[in-house]
Design a protein around this motif. Structure first.
Motif, PDB file in Angstrom:
ATOM      1  N   VAL A 116       1.188  -1.143  -0.888  1.00 25.07           N
ATOM      2  CA  VAL A 116       0.443   0.030  -0.048  1.00 25.07           C
ATOM      3  C   VAL A 116       1.127   1.461   0.155  1.00 25.07           C
ATOM      4  O   VAL A 116       2.020   1.022   0.384  1.00 25.07           O
ATOM      5  CB  VAL A 116      -1.123   0.125   1.652  1.00 25.07           C
ATOM      6  N   VAL A 117       0.628   2.178  -0.724  1.00 25.37           N
ATOM      7  CA  VAL A 117       1.810   3.119  -1.269  1.00 25.37           C
ATOM      8  C   VAL A 117       0.627   4.759  -0.525  1.00 25.37           C
ATOM      9  O   VAL A 117      -0.341   4.636  -1.526  1.00 25.37           O
ATOM     10  CB  VAL A 117       2.296   3.174  -2.394  1.00 25.37           C
ATOM     11  N   GLY A 118       1.043   5.255  -0.177  1.00 26.73           N
ATOM     12  CA  GLY A 118       0.462   7.071   0.566  1.00 26.73           C
ATOM     13  C   GLY A 118       1.427   7.655  -1.319  1.00 26.73           C
ATOM     14  O   GLY A 118       2.075   7.829  -1.133  1.00 26.73           O
ATOM     15  N   SER A 119       0.251   8.470  -1.665  1.00 27.50           N
ATOM     16  CA  SER A 119       0.155   8.895  -2.242  1.00 27.50           C
ATOM     17  C   SER A 119      -0.698  10.212  -2.784  1.00 27.50           C
ATOM     18  O   SER A 119      -1.492  10.336  -1.944  1.00 27.50           O
ATOM     19  CB  SER A 119      -0.418   8.059  -3.622  1.00 27.50           C
ATOM     20  N   ARG A 120       1.070  11.209  -3.382  1.00 24.89           N
ATOM     21  CA  ARG A 120       0.075  12.900  -2.984  1.00 24.89           C
ATOM     22  C   ARG A 120      -0.422  13.769  -3.833  1.00 24.89           C
ATOM     23  O   ARG A 120      -0.496  14.249  -3.710  1.00 24.89           O
ATOM     24  CB  ARG A 120       1.836  13.710  -2.836  1.00 24.89           C
ATOM     25  N   HIS A 121      -0.270  12.454  -5.407  1.00 31.47           N
ATOM     26  CA  HIS A 121      -1.276  12.761  -5.992  1.00 31.47           C
ATOM     27  C   HIS A 121      -2.814  12.576  -6.597  1.00 31.47           C
ATOM     28  O   HIS A 121      -3.060  12.271  -6.994  1.00 31.47           O
ATOM     29  CB  HIS A 121      -0.152  12.069  -7.381  1.00 31.47           C
ATOM     30  N   LEU A 122      -3.193  11.481  -5.463  1.00 33.07           N
ATOM     31  CA  LEU A 122      -4.663  10.974  -5.434  1.00 33.07           C
ATOM     32  C   LEU A 122      -5.401  12.175  -5.349  1.00 33.07           C
ATOM     33  O   LEU A 122      -4.623  12.970  -4.221  1.00 33.07           O
ATOM     34  CB  LEU A 122      -4.920   9.785  -4.930  1.00 33.07           C
ATOM     35  N   ASP A 123      -7.186  12.127  -5.468  1.00 29.93           N
ATOM     36  CA  ASP A 123      -7.440  13.112  -5.027  1.00 29.93           C
ATOM     37  C   ASP A 123      -7.585  13.184  -3.026  1.00 29.93           C
ATOM     38  O   ASP A 123      -7.659  11.946  -2.509  1.00 29.93           O
ATOM     39  CB  ASP A 123      -9.340  12.712  -5.077  1.00 29.93           C
ATOM     40  N   GLY A 124      -7.801  14.253  -3.032  1.00 31.39           N
ATOM     41  CA  GLY A 124      -7.333  14.043  -1.333  1.00 31.39           C
ATOM     42  C   GLY A 124      -5.996  14.161  -1.197  1.00 31.39           C
ATOM     43  O   GLY A 124      -5.939  14.614   0.479  1.00 31.39           O
ATOM     44  N   GLY A 125      -5.027  14.095  -2.308  1.00 29.75           N
ATOM     45  CA  GLY A 125      -3.710  13.997  -1.213  1.00 29.75           C
ATOM     46  C   GLY A 125      -3.132  15.583  -1.828  1.00 29.75           C
ATOM     47  O   GLY A 125      -3.801  16.343  -1.798  1.00 29.75           O
ATOM     48  N   ASP A 142       9.115  10.619 -11.951  1.00 32.96           N
ATOM     49  CA  ASP A 142       8.032  10.002 -11.700  1.00 32.96           C
ATOM     50  C   ASP A 142       7.967   9.612 -13.453  1.00 32.96           C
ATOM     51  O   ASP A 142       7.527   8.191 -13.696  1.00 32.96           O
ATOM     52  CB  ASP A 142       6.922  10.743 -11.835  1.00 32.96           C
ATOM     53  N   ARG A 143       8.061  10.460 -14.395  1.00 32.53           N
ATOM     54  CA  ARG A 143       8.167   9.846 -16.244  1.00 32.53           C
ATOM     55  C   ARG A 143       9.304   8.361 -16.624  1.00 32.53           C
ATOM     56  O   ARG A 143       9.304   7.955 -16.623  1.00 32.53           O
ATOM     57  CB  ARG A 143       7.722  10.661 -16.697  1.00 32.53           C
ATOM     58  N   LEU A 144      10.066   8.962 -15.703  1.00 30.02           N
ATOM     59  CA  LEU A 144      11.910   8.257 -15.646  1.00 30.02           C
ATOM     60  C   LEU A 144      11.630   6.888 -15.187  1.00 30.02           C
ATOM     61  O   LEU A 144      11.441   5.458 -15.902  1.00 30.02           O
ATOM     62  CB  LEU A 144      12.421   8.909 -15.207  1.00 30.02           C
ATOM     63  N   LYS A 150       6.690  -1.928 -12.440  1.00 27.63           N
ATOM     64  CA  LYS A 150       6.046  -3.354 -12.975  1.00 27.63           C
ATOM     65  C   LYS A 150       4.470  -3.180 -12.874  1.00 27.63           C
ATOM     66  O   LYS A 150       3.663  -3.555 -13.035  1.00 27.63           O
ATOM     67  CB  LYS A 150       6.138  -4.245 -13.098  1.00 27.63           C
ATOM     68  N   ALA A 151       4.017  -1.863 -12.201  1.00 28.23           N
ATOM     69  CA  ALA A 151       2.751  -0.959 -12.228  1.00 28.23           C
ATOM     70  C   ALA A 151       2.782   0.143 -13.023  1.00 28.23           C
ATOM     71  O   ALA A 151       3.305   0.920 -12.625  1.00 28.23           O
ATOM     72  CB  ALA A 151       2.544  -1.728 -10.620  1.00 28.23           C
ATOM     73  N   ARG A 152       1.560   0.855 -12.373  1.00 31.57           N
ATOM     74  CA  ARG A 152       0.570   1.669 -12.865  1.00 31.57           C
ATOM     75  C   ARG A 152       0.173   2.438 -11.378  1.00 31.57           C
ATOM     76  O   ARG A 152      -0.146   1.933 -10.888  1.00 31.57           O
ATOM     77  CB  ARG A 152      -1.073   1.856 -13.492  1.00 31.57           C
ATOM     78  N   LEU A 153       1.083   3.598 -10.890  1.00 29.70           N
ATOM     79  CA  LEU A 153       0.916   3.847  -9.439  1.00 29.70           C
ATOM     80  C   LEU A 153       1.241   5.911 -10.527  1.00 29.70           C
ATOM     81  O   LEU A 153       1.859   6.070 -10.658  1.00 29.70           O
ATOM     82  CB  LEU A 153       2.477   4.033  -8.979  1.00 29.70           C
ATOM     83  N   THR A 154       0.441   6.256  -9.193  1.00 34.88           N
ATOM     84  CA  THR A 154       0.059   7.767  -9.194  1.00 34.88           C
ATOM     85  C   THR A 154       1.451   8.407  -8.519  1.00 34.88           C
ATOM     86  O   THR A 154       1.881   9.754  -9.121  1.00 34.88           O
ATOM     87  CB  THR A 154      -0.820   8.763  -8.256  1.00 34.88           C
ATOM     88  N   ASP A 155       2.230   8.016  -7.467  1.00 30.74           N
ATOM     89  CA  ASP A 155       3.642   8.548  -6.840  1.00 30.74           C
ATOM     90  C   ASP A 155       4.795   7.651  -6.706  1.00 30.74           C
ATOM     91  O   ASP A 155       4.656   7.012  -5.528  1.00 30.74           O
ATOM     92  CB  ASP A 155       3.072   8.961  -5.431  1.00 30.74           C
ATOM     93  N   PRO A 156       4.860   7.042  -7.699  1.00 33.59           N
ATOM     94  CA  PRO A 156       6.393   5.954  -7.714  1.00 33.59           C
ATOM     95  C   PRO A 156       7.405   6.945  -6.960  1.00 33.59           C
ATOM     96  O   PRO A 156       8.504   5.959  -6.623  1.00 33.59           O
ATOM     97  CB  PRO A 156       6.637   5.952  -8.793  1.00 33.59           C
ATOM     98  N   MET A 157       7.477   7.782  -6.994  1.00 33.94           N
ATOM     99  CA  MET A 157       9.079   8.491  -6.451  1.00 33.94           C
ATOM    100  C   MET A 157       8.278   8.836  -4.188  1.00 33.94           C
ATOM    101  O   MET A 157       9.084   9.123  -3.530  1.00 33.94           O
ATOM    102  CB  MET A 157       8.714   9.134  -6.500  1.00 33.94           C
ATOM    103  N   SER A 158       7.204   8.444  -4.106  1.00 34.50           N
ATOM    104  CA  SER A 158       6.679   7.809  -2.453  1.00 34.50           C
ATOM    105  C   SER A 158       7.482   7.167  -1.027  1.00 34.50           C
ATOM    106  O   SER A 158       8.257   6.559  -1.901  1.00 34.50           O
ATOM    107  CB  SER A 158       5.416   7.425  -2.468  1.00 34.50           C
ATOM    108  N   GLY A 159       8.178   7.856  -0.196  1.00 26.15           N
ATOM    109  CA  GLY A 159       8.963   7.662   0.843  1.00 26.15           C
ATOM    110  C   GLY A 159       7.894   6.814   1.508  1.00 26.15           C
ATOM    111  O   GLY A 159       8.490   6.519   2.280  1.00 26.15           O
ATOM    112  N   PHE A 160       6.523   6.543   1.185  1.00 24.86           N
ATOM    113  CA  PHE A 160       5.797   6.345   2.262  1.00 24.86           C
ATOM    114  C   PHE A 160       5.044   5.187   2.154  1.00 24.86           C
ATOM    115  O   PHE A 160       3.735   5.421   1.114  1.00 24.86           O
ATOM    116  CB  PHE A 160       4.792   7.419   2.816  1.00 24.86           C
ATOM    117  N   PHE A 161       4.998   3.629   2.468  1.00 26.50           N
ATOM    118  CA  PHE A 161       4.746   2.496   1.715  1.00 26.50           C
ATOM    119  C   PHE A 161       4.731   1.800   2.918  1.00 26.50           C
ATOM    120  O   PHE A 161       4.878   1.770   4.385  1.00 26.50           O
ATOM    121  CB  PHE A 161       4.815   2.271   0.707  1.00 26.50           C
ATOM    122  N   MET A 162       3.068   1.076   2.475  1.00 22.86           N
ATOM    123  CA  MET A 162       3.520  -0.769   3.541  1.00 22.86           C
ATOM    124  C   MET A 162       3.664  -1.986   2.708  1.00 22.86           C
ATOM    125  O   MET A 162       2.851  -1.738   1.739  1.00 22.86           O
ATOM    126  CB  MET A 162       2.420  -0.577   4.876  1.00 22.86           C
TER     127      MET A 162
END
Length: 360
Positions: A116-125, A142-144, A150-162
């Protein structure tokens, strides 16, 4: 055994620890959890502060690393030092909201998600008070990352996940690089099968104490990570960096040779020796700062490393010329002969200096 371990990599975060533990205690009330601070021997006494907190709070643990640096590797060591089935990673600067940990854990408990990834780019973030420059860096990153994810993430640069322990171990056994700061990208790119991911929105908060660690070296580490994931199975990234520095050294060599031979009128042989020594020193300093920054030599070890580097490269230069001359005498095209000599010399220099100059 705790159900959840929150791994917090730290460097000079002593002033944030008490507040963070307080927020975790409030956010995770009623759950079996612990927080593990993994400190890279901070000069501000972060590890001592964490141990002092642990004396009064059994949920607090500290893992202090000596002689090693790196956020990704600190997180991995912390997660491997835990027995919990669920593992969270968050920063120690209070910019990640601990209140998100409970819904993260509830999502993992459902059994349909690996991470589970904490995203800053979803609605509400949101990104909070990010400067325009940092927002631009994040967008480029993000683009690089799409080249290796191997997945579609809105915030792959996030440092907050579980994530779950089985997911972590699968990624580790499949070749996590542990380079730099962006462990999330590393995990997704190393997974033997696409990770089942979910994202939850959060707003990046303002820093309370300490200083941002985003600098040019962090950017270089991220580019090294992406390169490792793209071509690392074929060519070591360190070798590519070592070779790039060598290419710059050729330019330094020619510039010094032109300056002292044509400009100052020095005889060719001593001018060539001076240019060679200058280029070797340039290559050594740059490799020590960039290519081997995790094994960087300082003080007297810096001088000893320079001696071993110049000696190894001198032998490499002899091998370069010898191989090129041998192939040319066997009627090999002169360009192919020269490039073969350069390749042999480069491999020799890299292999020998990685063992003797920047040995672990």
């Amino acid at each position: 055994m705790p159900e959840l371990t929150v791994v917090v990599p730290t460097f000079n975060e002593a002033d944030n620890l008490s507040a963070l533990v307080g927020e975790l205690t409030q956010a995770l009330d009623g759950l079996d959890w612990e927080v593990l601070f993994v400190d890279d021997d901070s000069p501000d006494g972060t590890a001592d502060r964490a141990r002092a907190l642990a004396q009064h709070n059994p949920r607090v643990r500290c893992l202090q690393r000596l002689g090693r640096r790196g956020l990704a590797s600190a997180c991995i060591e912390g997660m491997l030092a835990s027995s919990a089935p669920c593992l969270a990673v968050m920063d120690g600067d209070l910019q990640h909201d601990p209140a998100l940990l409970r819904p993260m854990l509830e999502t993992l408990r459902g059994g349909e998600t690996d991470i589970v990834v904490g995203s800053r780019h979803l609605d509400g973030g949101g990104v909070g008070d990010f400067s325009a420059y940092r927002q631009w860096v994040s967008r480029v990153g993000d683009r690089l990352s799409r080249a290796v994810l191997k997945a579609r993430l809105t915030d792959p640069m996030s440092g907050f996940f579980m994530l779950t322990r089985p997911a972590l171990m699968a990624c580790l056994r499949n070749g996590v690089s542990a380079i730099g700061y962006k462990l999330l990208v590393d995990l997704f790119a190393s997974a033997p099968r696409p990770l089942r991911a979910a994202e939850l929105p959060y707003t990046f908060r303002s820093r309370v104490a300490g200083h941002s660690k985003l600098d040019s070296k962090v950017v270089l580490d991220y580019l090294a990570l992406l390169t490792e994931k793209l071509v690392g199975r074929f060519v070591p990234v360190r070798f590519l960096a070592f070779s790039a520095v060598g290419g710059l050294g050729v330019g330094v060599h020619l510039a010094v040779l032109w300056a002292v031979f044509r400009g100052l009128g020095l005889a060719f042989v001593p001018a060539q020796l001076l240019a060679t020594l200058t280029a070797m020193t340039f290559n050594y300093v740059l490799n020590n700062s960039l290519t081997y920054r995790d094994r960087r030599l300082r003080g007297w070890r810096f001088l000893g490393g320079w001696l071993s580097f110049t000696l190894a490269c001198s032998v490499g230069a002899v091998a370069n010329v010898g191989i090129a001359a041998y192939l040319y005498q066997r009627e090999t095209f002169w360009i192919a002969s020269a490039l073969s000599g350069v390749l042999v010399g480069a491999v020799w220099n890299y292999a020998v200096t990685s063992v003797y100059t920047w040995r672990r």
